[in-house]
Design a protein around this motif. Sequence first.
Motif, PDB file in Angstrom:
ATOM      1  N   ALA A  24       0.825  -1.212   0.000  1.00  0.00           N
ATOM      2  CA  ALA A  24       0.000   0.000   0.000  1.00  0.00           C
ATOM      3  C   ALA A  24       0.857   1.259   0.000  1.00  0.00           C
ATOM      4  O   ALA A  24       0.566   2.232  -0.705  1.00  0.00           O
ATOM      5  CB  ALA A  24      -0.921  -0.013   1.216  1.00  0.00           C
ATOM      6  N   MET A  25       1.913   1.257   0.794  1.00  0.00           N
ATOM      7  CA  MET A  25       2.795   2.425   0.838  1.00  0.00           C
ATOM      8  C   MET A  25       3.503   2.627  -0.490  1.00  0.00           C
ATOM      9  O   MET A  25       3.675   3.762  -0.957  1.00  0.00           O
ATOM     10  CB  MET A  25       3.801   2.282   1.978  1.00  0.00           C
ATOM     11  N   ARG A  26       3.932   1.512  -1.118  1.00  0.00           N
ATOM     12  CA  ARG A  26       4.593   1.649  -2.420  1.00  0.00           C
ATOM     13  C   ARG A  26       3.620   2.190  -3.481  1.00  0.00           C
ATOM     14  O   ARG A  26       4.029   2.916  -4.398  1.00  0.00           O
ATOM     15  CB  ARG A  26       5.152   0.295  -2.855  1.00  0.00           C
ATOM     16  N   ALA A  27       2.344   1.821  -3.381  1.00  0.00           N
ATOM     17  CA  ALA A  27       1.360   2.319  -4.338  1.00  0.00           C
ATOM     18  C   ALA A  27       1.006   3.779  -4.080  1.00  0.00           C
ATOM     19  O   ALA A  27       0.694   4.534  -5.017  1.00  0.00           O
ATOM     20  CB  ALA A  27       0.100   1.451  -4.276  1.00  0.00           C
ATOM     21  N   GLU A  28       1.044   4.214  -2.821  1.00  0.00           N
ATOM     22  CA  GLU A  28       0.685   5.596  -2.492  1.00  0.00           C
ATOM     23  C   GLU A  28       1.746   6.581  -2.945  1.00  0.00           C
ATOM     24  O   GLU A  28       1.440   7.719  -3.309  1.00  0.00           O
ATOM     25  CB  GLU A  28       0.458   5.716  -0.989  1.00  0.00           C
ATOM     26  N   LEU A  29       3.002   6.178  -2.931  1.00  0.00           N
ATOM     27  CA  LEU A  29       4.083   7.106  -3.259  1.00  0.00           C
ATOM     28  C   LEU A  29       3.945   7.689  -4.665  1.00  0.00           C
ATOM     29  O   LEU A  29       4.071   8.918  -4.842  1.00  0.00           O
ATOM     30  CB  LEU A  29       5.436   6.388  -3.077  1.00  0.00           C
ATOM     31  N   PRO A  30       3.658   6.907  -5.727  1.00  0.00           N
ATOM     32  CA  PRO A  30       3.458   7.525  -7.057  1.00  0.00           C
ATOM     33  C   PRO A  30       2.259   8.474  -7.099  1.00  0.00           C
ATOM     34  O   PRO A  30       2.303   9.488  -7.811  1.00  0.00           O
ATOM     35  CB  PRO A  30       3.236   6.314  -7.972  1.00  0.00           C
ATOM     36  N   ARG A  31       1.210   8.148  -6.308  1.00  0.00           N
ATOM     37  CA  ARG A  31       0.050   9.042  -6.304  1.00  0.00           C
ATOM     38  C   ARG A  31       0.415  10.404  -5.703  1.00  0.00           C
ATOM     39  O   ARG A  31      -0.019  11.452  -6.193  1.00  0.00           O
ATOM     40  CB  ARG A  31      -1.096   8.408  -5.502  1.00  0.00           C
ATOM     41  N   ALA A  91      10.741   7.479   4.089  1.00  0.00           N
ATOM     42  CA  ALA A  91      11.424   7.039   5.305  1.00  0.00           C
ATOM     43  C   ALA A  91      10.899   5.691   5.779  1.00  0.00           C
ATOM     44  O   ALA A  91      11.671   4.806   6.179  1.00  0.00           O
ATOM     45  CB  ALA A  91      11.245   8.097   6.402  1.00  0.00           C
ATOM     46  N   LEU A  92       9.584   5.503   5.732  1.00  0.00           N
ATOM     47  CA  LEU A  92       9.005   4.228   6.154  1.00  0.00           C
ATOM     48  C   LEU A  92       9.449   3.083   5.267  1.00  0.00           C
ATOM     49  O   LEU A  92       9.764   1.985   5.740  1.00  0.00           O
ATOM     50  CB  LEU A  92       7.473   4.330   6.154  1.00  0.00           C
ATOM     51  N   LEU A  93       9.485   3.311   3.953  1.00  0.00           N
ATOM     52  CA  LEU A  93       9.906   2.256   3.030  1.00  0.00           C
ATOM     53  C   LEU A  93      11.388   1.945   3.175  1.00  0.00           C
ATOM     54  O   LEU A  93      11.809   0.790   3.014  1.00  0.00           O
ATOM     55  CB  LEU A  93       9.582   2.679   1.593  1.00  0.00           C
ATOM     56  N   ALA A  94      12.182   2.981   3.468  1.00  0.00           N
ATOM     57  CA  ALA A  94      13.625   2.752   3.611  1.00  0.00           C
ATOM     58  C   ALA A  94      13.938   1.923   4.854  1.00  0.00           C
ATOM     59  O   ALA A  94      14.847   1.092   4.848  1.00  0.00           O
ATOM     60  CB  ALA A  94      14.357   4.093   3.669  1.00  0.00           C
ATOM     61  N   ASP A  95      13.187   2.172   5.931  1.00  0.00           N
ATOM     62  CA  ASP A  95      13.446   1.470   7.191  1.00  0.00           C
ATOM     63  C   ASP A  95      12.690   0.161   7.323  1.00  0.00           C
ATOM     64  O   ASP A  95      13.009  -0.650   8.200  1.00  0.00           O
ATOM     65  CB  ASP A  95      13.071   2.369   8.377  1.00  0.00           C
ATOM     66  N   ALA A  96      11.671  -0.048   6.493  1.00  0.00           N
ATOM     67  CA  ALA A  96      10.835  -1.245   6.653  1.00  0.00           C
ATOM     68  C   ALA A  96      11.587  -2.485   6.201  1.00  0.00           C
ATOM     69  O   ALA A  96      12.136  -2.518   5.100  1.00  0.00           O
ATOM     70  CB  ALA A  96       9.549  -1.090   5.834  1.00  0.00           C
TER      71      ALA A  96
END
Length: 554
Positions: free
Chosen positions: A398-405, A442-447
């Motif tokens: 979900a986070m990866r999909a939200e970033l392009p939006r 930041a969340l994706l980098a640390d996840a």
Amino acid sequence: MKVALYARYSSDNQRDASIEDQLRLCRDYAARHEWNVVDSYTDRAVSGASLMRPGIQELMQDAQRGKFSVILAEAMDRLSRDQEDIAGLFKRMKFAGVRIITLSEGDVTQLHVGLKGTMNALFLQDLADKTRRGLRGRIEAGKSGGGLCYGYDVVRQFDAAGEPMRGDRSINETEAAIVRRIFREYVAGKSPKAIALTLNAEGMAGPLGGAWGPSTINGNRERGTGILNNEMYIGRLIWNRLRYLKDPETGKRVSRLNPQCDWIVQEVPDLRIVEAELWDAVKARQATTTWSQRTRGNGVHPLNRLQRPRYLFTAMIRCGCCGGGFSMISQTLLGCSTARNKGTCNNRMTIRRDVLEKSVLNGLRTRLMDPALFKEFCDEFTREVNRVRMEKGADLVAMRAELPRVDRELDKAIQAILDGVPGAKLKDKIGRLEARKEELMALLADAPQPPPLLHPNMATIYRERITALYENLQNEETNTEAVERLRALVSCIKLIPQDGELAIFLEGDLAAILNFSSNRKSAAVHPDHSVLESFIGQDSLVAGAGFEPAAFRL
């Protein structure tokens, strides 16, 4: 005139003929003066920085006996290069009425002792400084600074001028395999002594071709000595960790640890033998077995803490009546120590040690190996763990999909400003979008990456592991690691008198696992609930590592 000859050559001039050359010159000198040579004394390949040499010691003893009246040598530095030693030798010989004459200085006087002694001491210091300078340059070039480490071979090669190129090493695969084996067996729970005994029994030659010993393997962790502490095995060369001084009393070298800031560290990845994970595992186990002053204060002697338990459940068995320990009261029987040593407990019942251990192991095998129970448990466990892991994976998706939006919304806002929309109206929106973008990145980098899903055939794998565990526990030669793992799951074994015998109650994670395998998920429905309340108490029924309750009757 009775004369004694003395000759020596040191390690910096490894030429045995040098002794004969010195003696020949001294004999010629004595012949010209018509002196009678009564004996000759020699020291071969021994440094002149100490008087702890067999030849010079014998010379001094014979001088005290009056065997001769003159000592003749090529030069004073042959007798000694140390200021204190040459002065002491001169003083002793003067007391014995023996003159010292050399071919270089002639009749040695106190003036010679002072001046030449100082010059020889300066020579030694200058030689040491030049040697260290050369060694440091070799280390910084990624070469060895001297000495051959077990697991490596010396690479002999020459430069264009035909001079030997020193310090190159290559891995000796045969010895490297033994090094890896030592690391693996230590991590598996074997002691350095047990490893050394095994290697010697198999005829494996140790460093320098001798037998293996515990100190050869264990060494000193702080000083970096021993197989388990040699950082060369992980591709790291450390020089100047230790400095060496000569004890003035014994003449022997004594090592001193240098400050860490003085160490020279050089990475040599091509000489790595042991992987970082295995090295870290060894360091972790050493940390648990190394005693320090900080570990005092709990009333237990440090040597007792480091001692490996002799039996499977040593020091873990408690009396269910008084809470005291159960100990060996005969060769085979366990009994309450408090009842026998203090008389404050009425529990005089005993149990055979082997019966207790077999009861626990049989309970482990029979209860954990029931096909219906462990298959049901594994199926449910696999389903639940996979569900949680998929939920965590869905959050990442979900986070990866939200970033392009968010990027698209930012582009639209910037385009609106370019099209003439006042920037003040879009300022807050752009700020929120940029803040959300930074948060997502930041969340994706640390996840962490979600762990792989459990295999649906976990029940079969579980059955194989339990079978292997039980077999390893039965084998005294291979049970070291299995015993340590099983002991880690048991916090206490309580023996409670019931119906003329001692009932066995486990506490800890193993008890919780056995409860789960018996499909007893609640203490209230446990068949031994009343007994546990009476003898153990509700406070002890604390959940283990994700399990409850933490007590089980065998």
